[in-house]
Structure formats: C-alpha cells, structure tokens
Enzyme design. Sequence first.
Site, short mmCIF file in Angstrom:
data_model
loop_
_atom_site.label_atom_id
_atom_site.label_comp_id
_atom_site.label_asym_id
_atom_site.label_seq_id
_atom_site.Cartn_x
_atom_site.Cartn_y
_atom_site.Cartn_z
N GLY A 164 -107.24 66.46 -13.03
CA GLY A 164 -107.72 65.72 -11.87
C GLY A 164 -108.60 64.53 -12.20
O GLY A 164 -109.16 63.91 -11.30
N GLY A 185 -107.58 61.72 -13.83
CA GLY A 185 -106.85 60.49 -14.04
C GLY A 185 -106.53 60.24 -15.50
O GLY A 185 -106.24 59.11 -15.89
N GLU A 238 -102.56 49.10 -13.56
CA GLU A 238 -102.54 50.26 -12.67
C GLU A 238 -101.58 50.05 -11.51
O GLU A 238 -101.61 49.02 -10.83
CB GLU A 238 -103.95 50.50 -12.13
N HIS A 239 -100.70 51.04 -11.30
CA HIS A 239 -99.68 51.04 -10.26
C HIS A 239 -98.61 49.97 -10.49
O HIS A 239 -97.79 49.71 -9.61
CB HIS A 239 -100.30 50.89 -8.87
N THR A 240 -98.61 49.38 -11.66
CA THR A 240 -97.58 48.40 -11.99
C THR A 240 -96.32 49.06 -12.53
O THR A 240 -95.24 48.47 -12.52
CB THR A 240 -98.11 47.40 -13.04
N ASP A 241 -96.43 50.30 -13.00
CA ASP A 241 -95.29 50.92 -13.69
C ASP A 241 -94.12 51.14 -12.75
O ASP A 241 -92.98 50.81 -13.07
CB ASP A 241 -95.69 52.20 -14.41
N TYR A 268 -101.08 57.94 -2.83
CA TYR A 268 -100.27 57.34 -3.89
C TYR A 268 -98.91 56.92 -3.33
O TYR A 268 -98.43 55.80 -3.55
CB TYR A 268 -100.10 58.33 -5.03
N SER A 286 -101.03 66.09 -16.60
CA SER A 286 -99.65 66.47 -16.29
C SER A 286 -98.68 65.97 -17.35
O SER A 286 -97.81 66.72 -17.82
CB SER A 286 -99.25 65.94 -14.91
N ASP A 291 -97.26 57.28 -18.06
CA ASP A 291 -98.03 58.38 -18.65
C ASP A 291 -97.25 59.09 -19.75
O ASP A 291 -97.77 59.37 -20.83
CB ASP A 291 -98.44 59.37 -17.57
#
Length: 384
Positions: A124, A126, A33-36, A226, A130, A174
Amino acid sequence: MTASSVSQEFEKHVGHPPLGVWSAPGRVNLIGEHTDYNEGFVFPFAIDRRTEVALGLRSDRVIRVATAFSPEVVEIAIDDLSPDAVEGWSAYPLGVAWALGEFGADLSGVPGVDLYIDSKVPVGAGLSSSAAIESSVALALDEVWGLGLSRETLARVGQLAENRAVGAPTGIMDQSASLLAHADAGVFLDCRSLDAEVIPLGFAPADLAVLIVDTHVEHAHATGGYAARRASCEAGARALGVDSLRDLDIDDLPRAEAELDDETFRRVRHIITENQRVLDTVRTLRLEGPGAIGALLDASHVSMRDDFEISVPQLDLAVETAQAEGAVGARMTGGGFGGAAIALVAVDRVDAIAAAVHEAFAAAGYRAPTTFTVSPSEGARRDV
C-alpha cells in the site's frame, strides 16, 4: 526474511524442502507517473526490498499457495485457473499462473506446485508490492515449467494478471522495473514500443540517497480513483483524435485547452508534460548528473497534485517538508491517493530530513510515517 528462512517456512507448510527460491524487487518510480498506460515514458528503478517465493513440485496438477502475510492457504487445479476463479491476495500469484497460458505457454502437461511467499516490500505504499509478487512467481514458474519466456514477456504476463485477475487497470511499468532492472541504474521504458534502456543513476558517487516517506495512507489500484484517471485520459485522446496521449506533445496543449473541458484538459496536460519531464530527466542525468534533476522531480509533484489530482495532504506535507529542509527534489511516487513520497537528498541530510518529516506529521495530527532509504537494485532472480 532470507532465502534460507523462506525455505524453512516452506518446509514447515509442505513437509519437504523447496526446489528453489526466487525473488523480485519492488520499485520506485523516479519520474513518469500514469504515463505508462498512455503509451508514454517512465523511469523507475528497482529497490533493495524484495519478495521471495519458495517453490516445490507436486505429483498432481494443483497449485497450492501459502504466505507469511495471511493465514489462508489457497488451492486450485491448473485446469480451473481463470480470472474469475481467483480472489484476494491469491489473485496475484494465481493470476500469473493463468496469464502464462494466455501468452502461448502450454500448461497442459505441467505439474502442480507448492508456493510459499514472503515480502519485505511495504504493502500500500506505492512501491509495487504487487509487481514484486507477480514477477517472482512468473520467473519461478517459467523456469520450473520450462516455458522459456523472455523477461519482457513475463512483464506482460504480470500486467495481464493485475489487469484481469486482480482488476487493477495498471500499465506495464511496475513489472518491467521488477524484471529488467540492474543495480545502480534506472529502467528508461518506452511503454509503446516496450523498448527499455538501462540508465546509470549515479546517486552513490554523488553522495545522494533516495529517502522514502511511507505515509501509511493506503491506496488500492482496483478502486475508482485510478480507473477514473485512466478513463479521463482515454476520453481526452478520443476528443483530440489520437490513439493515445503519447501522440501529443507540448505544442498540442493550446488546442487541448480549447477543445476539452477543464478537468479533462488538466488530466491531459499532466500526461503530456510528465512525458517531457521523463525525457528531460534522462537527458539531464547523462549531461549533468543526478544533482541537477531536482526541479523536474518538484514539477512532477505539482502536476500530480494540481492537474492529475492524485496526491493527498500527507504526501504534500512530506514533499514540502523535504524540499524546505534542502532535498535536491521530491515528489509523490506510485499511483497516488496515498502511498509514499520520495526525496533525493544528500547522504548527510537523510536523518535530519527524516526527523523533520516526522515532526511535521506529528504537528499536523497525522499518523506517524515510516521513513527509510532505498538503493537501486537488480531485478528478479533465482536466489537458491
């Protein structure tokens, strides 16, 4: 909604049947998570909840978009497409149309299109509703406009649309999951090289299921939390003299702790350790199978809760309850500040763990969550 029902809705809006129907899945990020956007490693899989887009050609150069989730119908000329010319929900499909031109596609002679979009991916939560919109539209436009772009390029198209047209500073995970996934497998993605490897998950043979707990605490990537985390990561990389946090590993943590303020250090520590957890998860799956990855999922949640500070009480309660009721492992998933938690659980414990989560939420006075299982699914495709 099925492909046939999306086709019927399209015909109601446009007056004739569509040329075809394309779909793309949402995703669950198993770990990473948040590594991309830090050029690190991620390991998502596509889920069996999809967004469908019916498309028909027009005789002019107008894109007209309608959707099941808004009464608004949006029209724009292809020549007028820009990040500043689109807004709201229509920024996702129209941003993709604009972004195709940014990757070398010649849109000067392409015809206009009518689009009708419907989705079964919760918004919404997660689960990347989108990217499911972006990927289905990108695949459809690439085919009908004869652009010939690779799926890897279409993932970059979707990311650019989200970054510039929507204004969310997300990475490429994603869209890559939505476009590259296979059934019963995860996508092990190196976000620096964009090399992707499909890794069998083996959940079903091990009698394991993935339980989703949608907390209904909605998040929005275009808002401040974010972006603030991304800015902290970039500041940490600059302070430590590297291009990105991907260039650091566990051995660099003592230097990082000595040179950074406490908050920035904790943000950096999450990224470094999360990258390692992704690598460890892939290796453990190969050597020991899915029943052995629980501790890595649990540790990921602790890191997101304490170091990256992107969890919320509802997510923590969902994770802690699932763990207490015997889940193999559990963690929040997605960008954080709301959304969903995932729990890897024995198939025969799904109902009991879901019931326990509902009871815990009621006791805490929280809004009732929605719980459901998902299966690793194939990526974007043409359905009709």
